[in-house]
Design a protein around this motif. Structure first.
Motif, short mmCIF file in Angstrom:
data_model
loop_
_atom_site.label_atom_id
_atom_site.label_comp_id
_atom_site.label_asym_id
_atom_site.label_seq_id
_atom_site.Cartn_x
_atom_site.Cartn_y
_atom_site.Cartn_z
N TYR B 43 0.99 -1.29 -0.01
CA TYR B 43 0.06 0.04 -0.15
C TYR B 43 0.77 1.14 0.07
CZ TYR B 43 -3.13 3.56 1.46
OH TYR B 43 -3.88 4.80 1.12
N ASN B 109 -13.53 2.39 -1.75
CA ASN B 109 -12.74 1.66 -0.64
C ASN B 109 -12.48 0.36 -1.61
OD1 ASN B 109 -11.27 -0.01 1.16
ND2 ASN B 109 -13.28 -0.47 1.81
N GLN B 113 -8.79 -1.13 -2.96
CA GLN B 113 -8.38 -2.37 -2.42
C GLN B 113 -8.12 -3.39 -3.65
OE1 GLN B 113 -8.91 -4.12 1.35
NE2 GLN B 113 -10.28 -2.48 2.02
N CYS B 206 -10.50 -8.02 1.46
CA CYS B 206 -10.66 -6.69 1.30
C CYS B 206 -11.83 -6.27 2.41
CB CYS B 206 -11.65 -6.70 0.04
SG CYS B 206 -12.18 -5.09 -0.70
N ILE B 207 -11.46 -5.67 3.46
CA ILE B 207 -12.17 -5.33 4.60
C ILE B 207 -13.14 -4.02 4.01
CG2 ILE B 207 -12.07 -4.34 6.90
CD1 ILE B 207 -9.97 -6.15 7.66
N TYR B 216 -5.40 -1.62 7.62
CA TYR B 216 -6.83 -1.30 7.06
C TYR B 216 -7.39 -0.07 7.34
CZ TYR B 216 -6.77 -6.10 5.03
OH TYR B 216 -6.69 -6.98 4.09
N VAL B 220 -8.31 2.20 4.43
CA VAL B 220 -9.92 2.42 4.00
C VAL B 220 -10.14 3.82 4.17
CG1 VAL B 220 -12.07 1.79 4.55
CG2 VAL B 220 -10.21 -0.09 4.62
N SER B 254 -16.83 4.02 8.07
CA SER B 254 -15.85 4.41 6.92
C SER B 254 -16.42 5.62 5.96
CB SER B 254 -15.70 3.33 5.87
OG SER B 254 -16.90 2.71 5.22
#
Lengths: 275, 413
Positions: B43, B109, B113, B206-207, B216, B220, B254
Motif C-alpha cells: 500500500y 474503498n 483495494q 478486502c475489509i 486497514y 480504507v 468508513s
C-alpha cells in the motif's frame, strides 16, 4: 519461571520420547466436569495441559473449539473462574505445567496486572494468546515475563527466517509451531513439511518445539513426535468431549471420552523412540 | 483513563505501529502478520506511485461515477426551518454518495483495494458484509477484473438483505452464510479472518470498513477521503466557502471518516458521528459502541466495543444491518477521546421516521444507515442559525431496505 515446563520436557527427554500437550476448554461442558477432566489428564498420559480461556469470537479456531467456548460461557465460565479452576487443579498436582490459552480481550478486561498476579498465584505456568503477535509485546508478553509467567509464541508456516528471531525473542518455555496455515481442527498437516519446519525453527532456538493444529489420532501424534519435542492435541479432545454429552450436558462417559483418546495419543507419542 | 493530549494535527494518525493514540494496532494471529506487513508495504508503494493514483481516479470517474453531487436539500431545509425558532434552521446539503455505482460509498474503498490486490498479484478476494453493500461493491469490482470473490455474510443478514445476496450471486460471487454467534457482521468478519488465515498465500482480504488490523483503518480511510475532498471544492463552488458542520452515520465508520478526515484540522467545522441506538441505549439493544461500550480488542484492533464485564463480545442490535456491529473504527475511538468529533446516536424508530421524511420531501429514498444521520441532522440543524451550512453524508440508497421498512411500517410488502 519455567521450572515446571523445563522439568517436564527434561523428563520426556530422559524417557526418550516427545511430550504430549493436551488442550481442553475451561468450563466445558460445566465448571465441575471440566475440572474432573483436567484432573484426569496427567494419569491418562498428558505431560502438559493447555486450558482454554473461553471467548465469544475465537478468530483462529475452528467450529469445534468455538462451540466448546460457547458451551463454557453458557455454563457461566469466566476468566476468574478459569483461574480458580487452575488453583483447584494445582492443589492436587504440583508438577503438571498449566498453560492458559485464549484471546486478549478477556484478559485485557480483567486487567493485565491483576490477571498476571492471580494466574501466577493460582499456579499457571505460561500463556498463549493467539491475537498478540510480537508487534504487540508491550501489551502482555513483557509484563508476563516480568511477572514470572512464560509467554509461549506461535510460529507458523508463514513465519519465515527473517521473522523468526522476532517471534522467538521473548518466547519462554517452548515454541508452539502451528502445522498448517489455518484454524484449529481443520486440515491434517503434511508431516514431511512439518518436520523440516521444526528443523528450521530449531536452528534458531534451544527451546523445545511442539507442534499442533490438525493432530487427531495416535498415528498423527507418532508422525509429529519423530521431529518435534512435543505434540499438541486440542480439537480432537474437545470433539470427543462434545460427542460424550447428553442433551448438551455432561454424560456418564464424558471424562473417559477425553482420557481414552489421551491414552491413545500418549501411546502414539511413546511409540517413537528419540535419541 | 486520563484525557489524551490534543495533537498538533488530527490528521497525522496512525503512527508507524498503526495506533491512533491508544487505539488501533495489529492484534492478529502470527499466521497473518507477514501478510499484513506485506500489505502495508504494497500500500505504501502504491500510494507513492502516480500511476496508481491515475488508475484510481480514472475508474472512480468512469466506472463509479465520481464526483458524486453535493446537493442543496431545499425542502428538508424548509421543513427544519418551519419547526425551528426565528432565524434558526441550518441550510442542509446532501453529499450524494448513494448515486455511486452499486449504490453506496463502499465502492470507493473496494476500488482502491481491488486495484491494490491486482498490483500484488492476488487473484482470490474475500470480504465480509453486513447490509450487503460492501459485498455487492466487492463482487462488482471482482466481476469487472475477473477475480474470484467469496463474501461472508451472517445468516441473519442474508435473510434481511435478500436483494443484495441475489445481486452478489448475479455478479458471480459466492455468498457464504455464517451460522455462528449472532449471525451478523461480526461473525462474518470472524469467518473471513478464518478463511484468510487458511488461504493466506493466495488471498486478499478486502475489509469493508475502517476497522481491522493496521493498515486497514488508515488505508480504507484514505480511499474514502475522496468524499470529504470533493465536499471541500464543491461547497466552495456552491457557497463560496466551506461547510460549518458535517454529519454522518457510523457503524464501522468508513463513510463518516471519509467525509470527516479532510476537515479534521478545520477548527471551525463541527463534526457529528451518529451511532445506531437500536431500541434505545438503555435497553442494551443497540450498536452504539462509543456511547454504550468501552475500549477492548477485537478483529485486529483496540477500539470501543460492546461487551460484558468478562470481555465477552455482546450482540449488537440495529434495524440497519450495516450498523449492526459491536465495534467501531479505531480512529473514531480516538477522535471521540480527544473530543474532536461529537458522537451521538439515533434509534431504529428515529431512523425509520427520517427514512420516510427524506423520501417524501426530497424524492430520495435513503438507506437505513444514513437515515440515522438524517434523524440527528434535522435535530441539530434546528438549533443552528440560518447561515449555518451543514452537510449530511447520504452514503447509501434505500432500495435494499424497502423490505425491512415495509415490515416495520405495515407488516411486509
Amino acid at each position: 519461571m519455567t521450572a515446571r515446563i523445563d522439568a517436564r520436557f527434561a523428563k520426556a527427554r530422559a524417557e526418550g520420547r516427545a511430550a504430549l500437550v493436551t488442550y481442553v476448554m475451561a468450563g466445558d461442558p460445566d465448571p465441575e466436569t471440566a475440572l474432573a477432566v483436567i484432573r484426569a489428564l496427567p494419569a491418562a498420559g498428558a505431560d502438559i495441559i493447555e486450558v482454554g480461556l473461553p471467548f465469544t469470537d475465537p478468530m483462529a479456531d475452528g467450529p469445534a473449539i468455538q462451540a466448546s467456548g460457547l458451551r463454557a460461557l453458557k455454563a457461566g465460565q469466566d476468566t476468574a473462574g478459569t483461574i480458580d479452576l487452575v488453583r483447584r487443579f494445582r492443589d492436587g498436582d504440583a508438577h503438571t505445567p498449566i498453560i492458559l490459552m485464549g484471546y486478549f480481550n478477556p484478559i485485557y478486561q480483567y486487567g493485565v496486572e491483576r490477571f498476571l498476579a492471580d494466574a501466577k498465584a493460582a499456579g499457571v505456568d505460561g500463556l498463549i494468546v493467539v491475537d498478540l503477535p510480537p508487534e504487540e509485546d508491550a501489551e502482555l508478553c513483557l509484563p508476563a515475563l516480568e511477572a514470572g509467567l512464560a509467554f509461549i509464541r506461535l510460529a507458523t508456516p508463514t513465519t519465515d527466517d527473517k521473522r523468526l528471531p522476532a517471534v522467538l525473542a521473548n518466547t519462554a518455555g517452548f515454541v508452539y509451531y502451528v502445522s498448517i496455515t489455518g484454524i484449529t481442527g481443520a486440515a491434517t498437516p503434511d508431516f514431511g513439511k512439518v518436520a523440516s519446519a521444526v528443523e528450521r525453527i530449531k536452528r534458531h532456538t534451544d527451546l523445545p518445539v511442539v507442534v499442533g493444529f490438525g493432530v487427531k489420532t495416535g498415528a498423527h501424534a507418532a508422525a509429529i513426535a519423530q521431529g518435534a519435542d512435543g505434540v499438541v492435541v486440542g480439537t480432537a479432545l474437545v470433539s470427543a468431549l462434545e460427542r460424550s454429552l447428553v442433551d448438551g450436558a455432561a454424560g456418564p462417559g464424558t471424562v473417559e471420552a477425553v482420557t481414552g483418546l489421551v491414552g491413545e495419543l500418549a501411546a502414539g507419542v511413546r511409540s517413537v523412540a528419540k535419541g | 483513563m486520563t484525557a489524551p493530549q490534543k495533537p498538533n494535527s488530527f490528521r497525522n494518525g496512525p503512527d508507524e505501529t498503526g495506533h491512533f493514540g491508544m487505539f488501533g494496532g495489529r492484534f492478529v494471529a502470527e499466521t497473518l502478520m507477514p501478510n499484513i506487513l506485506e500489505l502495508e508495504a504494497a500500500y505504501e508503494a502504491a500510494k507513492a506511485d502516480p500511476e496508481f493514483e491515475r488508475e484510481l481516479r480514472s475508474y472512480a470517474t468512469h466506472y463509479v461515477g465520481r464526483p458524486s453531487p453535493l446537493y442543496y436539500a431545499e425542502r428538508l431545509t424548509e421543513h427544519v426551518r418551519e419547526t425551528a425558532g426565528a432565524g434558526q434552521g441550518a441550510k442542509i446539503y446532501l453529499k450524494r454518495d448513494e448515486l455511486n455505482h452499486t449504490g453506496a460509498h463502499k465502492v470507493n474503498n473496494v476500488l482502491g483495494q481491488i486495484l491494490l490486490a491486482r498490483r500484488m498479484g492476488k487473484k482470490r478476494i474475500i470480504a465480509e458484509t453486513g447490509a450487503g453493500q460492501h459485498g455487492v461493491a466487492t463482487a462488482t469490482l471482482c466481476a469487472r477484473f475477473g477475480l474470484e470473490c467469496i463474501v461472508y455474510m451472517g445468516a441473519v443478514d442474508v435473510e434481511r438483505q435478500k436483494p443484495n445476496v441475489f445481486r452478489m450471486e448475479m455478479l458471480g460471487a459466492t455468498v457464504v452464510p455464517c451460522q455462528s454467534g449472532s449471525k451478523t457482521l461480526k461473525d462474518a468478519m470472524n469467518e473471513a479472518l478464518r478463511d484468510w488465515v487458511t488461504n493466506v498465500e493466495t488471498t486478499f482480504y478486502c475489509i469493508g470498513t475502517v476497522a481491522g488490523p493496521h493498515p486497514y483503518p488508515a488505508m480504507v480511510r484514505d480511499f474514502q477521503c475522496v468524499i470529504g475532498e470533493e465536499v471541500r471544492w464543491q461547497m466552495q463552488e456552491a457557497e463560496g466557502r466551506g461547510p460549518d458542520s458535517l454529519i454522518a452515520a457510523i457503524g464501522g465508520g468508513s463513510n463518516a471518516i471519509g467525509l470527516f478526515h479532510p476537515f479534521l484540522d478545520d477548527e471551525n467545522v463541527e463534526i457529528y458521528g451518529v451511532e445506531a441506538a437500536g431500541r434505545g441505549i438503555d435497553t442494551g439493544e443497540h450498536a452504539a459502541s462509543i456511547t454504550g461500550g468501552k475500549p477492548g480488542v477485537l478483529h485486529g484492533n483496540r477500539t470501543y466495543l460492546l461487551m460484558d464485564g468478562d470481555g465477552q463480545i455482546t450482540e449488537a442490535h440495529s434495524i440497519s444491518a450495516g450498523l449492526d456491529y459491536p465495534g467501531i473504527g479505531p480512529e473514531h475511538s480516538w477522535l471521540a477521546d480527544v473530543g474532536r468529533v461529537t458522537y451521538t446516536s439515533a434509534t431504529d424508530k428515529e431512523a425509520l421516521d427520517a427514512f420516510q421524511l427524506m423520501s417524501k420531501l426530497e424524492g430520495i429514498i435513503p438507506a437505513l444507515e444514513p437515515s440515522h444521520a438524517i434523524a440527528k441532522a434535522v435535530e441539530i440543524a434546528a438549533g443552528k442559525p440560518r447561515d449555518h451550512i451543514m452537510v449530511i453524508n447520504l452514503c447509501g440508497r434505500g432500495d435494499k431496505d424497502i423490505f425491512t421498512v415495509a415490515e416495520h411500517l405495515r407488516g411486509g410488502l
